[in-house]
Structure formats: structure tokens, C-alpha cells
Design a protein around this motif. Sequence first.
Motif, PDB file in Angstrom:
ATOM      1  N   ASN A 198      31.876  34.036  23.445  1.00 29.86           N
ATOM      2  CA  ASN A 198      31.572  33.777  24.856  1.00 29.86           C
ATOM      3  C   ASN A 198      32.823  33.432  25.658  1.00 29.86           C
ATOM      4  OD1 ASN A 198      28.898  34.275  24.342  1.00 29.86           O
ATOM      5  ND2 ASN A 198      28.317  32.124  24.254  1.00 29.86           N
TER       6      ASN A 198
ATOM      7  N   ASN B 206      35.850  34.403  25.214  1.00 29.58           N
ATOM      8  CA  ASN B 206      36.634  35.615  25.448  1.00 29.58           C
ATOM      9  C   ASN B 206      35.930  36.587  26.383  1.00 29.58           C
ATOM     10  OD1 ASN B 206      39.280  35.821  23.698  1.00 29.58           O
ATOM     11  ND2 ASN B 206      37.801  34.549  22.632  1.00 29.58           N
ATOM     12  N   ALA B 207      34.610  36.636  26.317  1.00 28.60           N
ATOM     13  CA  ALA B 207      33.858  37.493  27.243  1.00 28.60           C
ATOM     14  C   ALA B 207      34.005  36.987  28.675  1.00 28.60           C
ATOM     15  CB  ALA B 207      32.391  37.547  26.845  1.00 28.60           C
ATOM     16  N   VAL B 208      33.931  35.686  28.863  1.00 23.67           N
ATOM     17  CA  VAL B 208      34.096  35.108  30.197  1.00 23.67           C
ATOM     18  C   VAL B 208      35.511  35.343  30.708  1.00 23.67           C
ATOM     19  CG1 VAL B 208      34.189  32.911  31.466  1.00 23.67           C
ATOM     20  CG2 VAL B 208      32.248  33.409  29.967  1.00 23.67           C
TER      21      VAL B 208
ATOM     22  N   ALA C 243      37.536  37.779  29.901  1.00 23.52           N
ATOM     23  CA  ALA C 243      37.667  39.204  30.229  1.00 23.52           C
ATOM     24  C   ALA C 243      36.959  39.517  31.544  1.00 23.52           C
ATOM     25  CB  ALA C 243      37.099  40.060  29.098  1.00 23.52           C
ATOM     26  N   TYR C 244      35.792  38.924  31.748  1.00 21.53           N
ATOM     27  CA  TYR C 244      35.051  39.126  33.008  1.00 21.53           C
ATOM     28  C   TYR C 244      35.870  38.611  34.181  1.00 21.53           C
ATOM     29  CZ  TYR C 244      31.591  38.435  36.667  1.00 21.53           C
ATOM     30  OH  TYR C 244      30.936  38.442  37.848  1.00 21.53           O
ATOM     31  N   ARG C 245      36.415  37.422  34.045  1.00 22.32           N
ATOM     32  CA  ARG C 245      37.218  36.844  35.149  1.00 22.32           C
ATOM     33  C   ARG C 245      38.453  37.684  35.421  1.00 22.32           C
ATOM     34  NH1 ARG C 245      36.387  30.572  33.377  1.00 22.32           N
ATOM     35  NH2 ARG C 245      34.320  30.345  34.322  1.00 22.32           N
TER      36      ARG C 245
ATOM     37  N   ARG D 281      38.721  40.905  34.974  1.00 23.03           N
ATOM     38  CA  ARG D 281      38.273  42.110  35.689  1.00 23.03           C
ATOM     39  C   ARG D 281      37.955  41.792  37.138  1.00 23.03           C
ATOM     40  NH1 ARG D 281      35.300  42.702  30.978  1.00 23.03           N
ATOM     41  NH2 ARG D 281      33.377  42.110  32.052  1.00 23.03           N
ATOM     42  N   GLN D 282      37.344  40.645  37.394  1.00 24.97           N
ATOM     43  CA  GLN D 282      36.990  40.255  38.750  1.00 24.97           C
ATOM     44  C   GLN D 282      38.230  39.992  39.612  1.00 24.97           C
ATOM     45  OE1 GLN D 282      33.881  40.338  40.084  1.00 24.97           O
ATOM     46  NE2 GLN D 282      33.413  41.272  38.110  1.00 24.97           N
ATOM     47  N   SER D 283      39.252  39.411  39.003  1.00 28.82           N
ATOM     48  CA  SER D 283      40.459  39.123  39.772  1.00 28.82           C
ATOM     49  C   SER D 283      41.237  40.406  40.118  1.00 28.82           C
ATOM     50  CB  SER D 283      41.369  38.145  39.019  1.00 28.82           C
ATOM     51  OG  SER D 283      41.905  38.766  37.876  1.00 28.82           O
TER      52      SER D 283
END
Length: 178
Positions: free
Chosen positions: A164, A166-168, A170-172, A174-176
Amino acid sequence: MIFAHDTVLSLQAAVALVNSASAPETLTTVAELDAFFDRFDYTGRHDRTRTELEEVRALRPGLRDLMTSDRDTAAELVNDVLAKAQAVPRLIRHAAYDWHVHAVGPDEPLATRIAVETAMAMIDVIREDEMSRLGLCADDECDGVVLDLSRNRSKRYCSTACTNRNAVAAYRARQSQA
């Protein structure tokens, strides 16, 4: 199925034991050792003492070395554990499990039984040339051991927490970039 049930259970127990040394450290109380004993269906002697807890905790570095070494070194370590314990493999049937292998008697100390059962499980891993099923967590901040029993060998993290985190991240990331 890659390995027999007793092999899988022994490997899972060994990984859980080794990873209990990682932050936040677990397996610090006799009650936690009781839960570990029950979770991984150990049978036989269980003293429920602080001494027994410390003996089990002392296994962690050696089991980590065993599970993260190369195949030849793992074979040497397995042979050392089995010789030291004077292990004599035998088929046993008890509780909900059909015939499976135990190599020391039920009256041996729990730490000895854990070490020997892990060594016996590692025999299957070594013989099947499946050392790649064991590795280190892909999280840069974690030193946990990973047991990958997935069909496609895709498990990268030792726990849901590392997955979790690392998933968060990676998500952040991508969002940035968006």
C-alpha cells in the motif's frame, strides 16, 4: 500447487518469524508467541515461557540468511541445521493434516522444531530450484523477506503495508506529473 502443504506452512511461518524483527518489531511477548504457534499450526511442546520466546527470536538472523542465500549456501545451511538437531525425517499424521514430514520429536524445544521444519521446507525449495520464490521486499525502506507463491512470480512486497505504501507513492507521483 508448487509445494506440499506442510512445506508452504513452514515457509510462511519462517518468513513471518524473520519479518517479526523488522520495524515495528513484533513477537515480543509470550502471548504473541502463543498466537504464532496457533497461527502456523505447530504441535508438540510449547513451554509458554520468556526463555522459549527468546530462543525462537534468536532463530531470526539464521533463518533470514537461509532464505536469502544462494542455492549452494542454502544447501549447506540446511545440512548444518539438520545435523545439529540430529534430525530423522518421519511421516506423521495428526489433527487436520494427512501424512506429512516431521524430523524431530514433539518433545524437542519449539525453537529446534521451527529451525528443523524450516530446513525441511527449504529442502523442497532447493531441490525444485525455486530459490527465486524467496527474496527481499522491494520497498526501499523495508528489509523484510518475501515468499512469492504466486503463479506468475509477481509478489514484490513482504506485507500489505509495504504494498500500500508503494502504491500510494506511485499514485502521488503520477498525480504530481499530471
